[in-house]
Design an enzyme around this catalytic site. Structure first.
Site, PDB file in Angstrom:
ATOM      1  N   GLU A 177       0.819  -1.226   0.000  1.00 28.05           N
ATOM      2  CA  GLU A 177       0.000   0.000   0.000  1.00 28.05           C
ATOM      3  C   GLU A 177       0.848   1.269   0.000  1.00 28.05           C
ATOM      4  OE1 GLU A 177      -2.903  -0.222   3.149  1.00 28.05           O
ATOM      5  OE2 GLU A 177      -4.004  -1.833   2.146  1.00 28.05           O
ATOM      6  N   GLU A 296      -5.606  -8.462  -0.217  1.00 27.86           N
ATOM      7  CA  GLU A 296      -6.333  -8.035   0.984  1.00 27.86           C
ATOM      8  C   GLU A 296      -7.790  -7.811   0.597  1.00 27.86           C
ATOM      9  OE1 GLU A 296      -4.987  -4.967   3.641  1.00 27.86           O
ATOM     10  OE2 GLU A 296      -2.866  -5.421   3.251  1.00 27.86           O
TER      11      GLU A 296
END
Length: 504
Positions: A177, A296
Site C-alpha cells: 500500500e 487483501e
C-alpha cells in the site's frame, strides 16, 4: 413462497470455460497486528501448544479451511520492519516500537518460526519485503536468507539458526500500500515504480524462479486510482508477475440491500485493473499478461471505533477484532464468487486476515477458539471451488440499491472438477424478503446426481457466533433436485448455497 417474478434460470456447460482456478485465490493473511500472532496463532500461555509456542487448536481450524498460501508479515507492519530482528536466538532479539499500529513488537515470532508453522499446516508463504524504510539491499538479503541453499553469508546464517534447508519462498510482495499516506515511507507512483523495479531486478538475480507482486492501489477510493497502476506498472511490468488489489467493505448505515451489492464495485475494480494492465502491455508491445493478486479483502468496519481506545506500546492488544454477523458472511460469499468469475486473471487472493484481526477464526488468549460467520463461505469455496471455473449464463431478476442499479438477486459461480467428476454451483440469494426459485440447465453433465445442497441461512441478518454459541452455521437440508438434466431448487431469502453434483 417466491413470487412469480422472483425466478432465475441458469445454463451451465463444460464448453463455457473461464479458466482453471488457481487454488491460491483461497489464501489468507497474517500480519504482526493486534492478536493475529501474539494471542492468535502463537500463545505459549495456552495449554495446548507445540514446541515453538503455536496453538494446536488454531492449526486445526486453519487446516480445516485448507488455506493454500498466507501473506506475511504485513501489511502496514512490513513498511517499518527490520527482518533481521526476527531471526536468531529468541532471547537476543530486540523489542521494537512498531509504528504502523503503535504497539511493541517483541520479535518472538519471526521468519523461521512462521515458515515452520506454515509448513506444518500445509501452506505456502507469500513474503512481503519492506519498501517503506528499506529497499534493494534488505530485500535481496532476506531472499538469500530464505532461499539460497548454503555457501553464502545469509544462507549460512540461516543454517546456523537451525534451519539447514532453504524455505524456498516462491511468491514475494514488493512492499504494501505504498500509495497510502498512513504508510511508513509512502511513495509517489514514480518513486515506488523505480524502487520496486530495482528491488525486483536484484531479487530475481538471487533467485530467478520467484514470483513478484507489484503494489497496486490501496482501494478504489484512492484519488490516484487507477493512475497509480498505469505509472507503477510502466516501471515494474517486465519484472513483476502480479499486481495487487486491496478492498474492504462495510455497512455502517445499515442498508443491507446496498451492502450485499458491493460485489458490483469489486467486479468494476477488477475490470478496471485488468484494463490498465492491458493498456501497459499494449504500450510496451509486451507478450506477457499481468495477473492479479487480490491480497487483501474482507468486510471491515465493526471494530474501527474500538481501536482508537487501545493503549499504545503494548504487545498484542485487541485491534481490528470485527465480530462478524450473518450478512457479512453473505457478502464474503459474494466476493468469493467474484474471484471465480475472474479466474482467468485473478490468480491469488488473501482473506485479510486469518486469526482474530478481521478474521474467520477467533481466540481467547490462553482459552477457547471458534468459527466466525464468515468461516463457512470461505471453507466451502476453498473445499469445493477447485477445478475449472465455468461461465454460467444467468437470467435473474434485479433490483436497484442506493449505489448500484440492476443488481441481480442471484449471484452465482460454477466450478467443474473433471478429475473428481464433480460440479459445484455456488449461489447467493441477495433478496432480503423472498425466496428465489432457480432452475439450472446441466444437461451437459449426463450421469451426475445431487450429492449435497449446503445452505447458510438465518432469519437475523445481525446474528453472530461466539465462543459459547454458534448461531450461524450451515446445514445440508437444501431443496436441490435433479430431473431430466435440470437442477431445480428454492433458495431461501438472504442465503448462501453450495449445490454439489457428482457423477454416479
Amino acid at each position: 413462497m417466491a413470487s412469480a417474478a422472483n425466478k432465475a434460470r441458469v445454463v451451465v456447460d463444460k464448453a463455457f470455460r473461464i479458466a482453471e482456478v488457481d487454488k491460491r485465490i483461497y489464501g489468507s493473511f497474517i500480519e504482526h497486528l493486534g492478536r493475529a500472532v501474539y494471542g492468535g496463532i502463537y500463545d505459549p500461555s495456552h495449554p495446548e501448544t507445540d514446541s515453538l509456542g503455536f496453538r494446536e487448536d488454531v492449526k486445526q481450524l486453519v487446516q480445516e479451511l485448507g488455506v493454500p498460501i498466507i501473506r506475511y508479515p504485513g501489511g502496514n507492519f512490513v513498511s517499518g520492519y527490520n527482518w533481521e530482528d526476527g531471526v536468531g536466538p529468541r532471547e537476543s532479539r530486540p523489542r521494537r516500537l512498531e509504528l504502523a499500529w503503535r504497539t511493541i513488537e517483541p520479535n518472538e515470532v519471526g521468519t523461521n518460526e512462521f515458515m515452520a508453522w506454515a509448513k506444518e499446516i500445509g501452506s505456502e508463504v507469500m513474503m512481503a519485503v519492506n519498501l517503506g524504510t528499506r529497499g534493494v539491499d534488505a530485500a535481496r538479503n532476506l531472499l538469500e536468507y530464505c532461499n539460497h541453499p548454503s555457501g553464502s553469508y545469509w544462507s549460512d546464517l540461516r543454517r546456523s539458526h537451525g534451519y539447514d534447508q532453504p524455505h524456498k519462498v516462491k511468491t514475494w510482495c514488493l512492499g504494501n500500500e505504498m500509495d497510502g499516506p498512513w504508510q511508513i515511507g509512502q511513495k509517489t507512483p514514480q518513486e515506488y515504480g523505480r524502487l520496486a523495479y530495482e528491488t525486483g531486478k536484484a531479487m530475481k538475480l538471487v533467485d530467478p524462479d520467484i514470483e513478484l507482486v507489484s503494489c497496486g492501489s490501496s482501494s478504489t477510493g484512492m484519488p490516484t486510482f487507477p493512475e497509480w497502476e498505469a505509472i507503477t506498472l510502466d516501471h515494474t511490468y517486465d519484472v513483476a508477475d502480479f499486481v495487487s488489489l486491496h478492498q474492504y467493505y462495510g455497512n455502517r448505515d445499515g442498508d443491507s440491500a446496498n451492502f450485499l451489492a458491493r460485489t458490483m464495485d469489486m467486479d468494476h475494480f477488477i475490470r478496471t485493473v485488468i484494463s490498465t494492465c492491458d493498456y501497459v502491455k499494449a504500450k510496451k508491445r509486451s507478450k506477457k499478461t499481468m495477473y492479479l493478486s487480490f491480497d487483501e479483502w474482507n468486510v471491515w468496519y465493526h471494530s474501527n471505533d474500538a481501536d482508537t481506545k487501545i493503549d499504545p506500546w503494548t504487545v498484542g492488544p485487541p485491534q481490528l477484532e470485527d465480530v462478524y454477523n450473518f450478512e457479512d458472511a453473505l457478502l464474503v460469499g459474494g466476493m468469493l464468487i467474484t474471484f471465480l468469475k475472474h479466474a482467468d486473471r485473478v490468480k491469488m487472493a488473501c482473506l485479510a486476515q486469518l486469526v482474530n484481526v478481521i478474521a474467520p477464526i477467533m481466540t481467547e488468549t490462553g482459552g477457547r477458539s471458534w468459527k466466525q460467520t464468515i468461516f463457512y463461505p470461505y471453507l466451502h469455496a476453498s473445499r469445493y471451488g477447485r477445478g475449472v471455473s465455468l461461465q454460467p449464463i444467468v437470467d435473474s431478476p434485479k433490483y436497484d440499491a442506493q449505489d448500484y442499479t440492476d443488481v441481480p438477486y442471484l449471484e452465482t459461480a460454477v466450478v467443474y472438477n473433471e478429475e473428481e467428476e464433480e460440479l459445484t454451483i455456488f449461489a447467493l440469494n441477495r433478496h432480503l424478503e423472498e425466496a428465489l426459485d432457480v432452475e439450472c440447465d446441466v444437461r451437459g453433465f449426463e450421469g451426475y446426481q445431487i450429492a449435497e445442497h449446503i445452505v447458510l441461512e438465518n432469519d437475523d441478518l445481525k446474528a453472530v457466533n461466539t465462543a459459547a454459541e454458534e448461531n450461524v452455521k450451515p446445514h445440508s437440508r437444501g431443496s436441490a433436485a435433479l430431473k431430466d438434466g435440470f437442477v431445480s431448487t428454492r433458495l431461501s431469502k438472504a442465503s448462501w448455497n453450495v449445490i454439489r453434483l457428482k457423477k454416479a
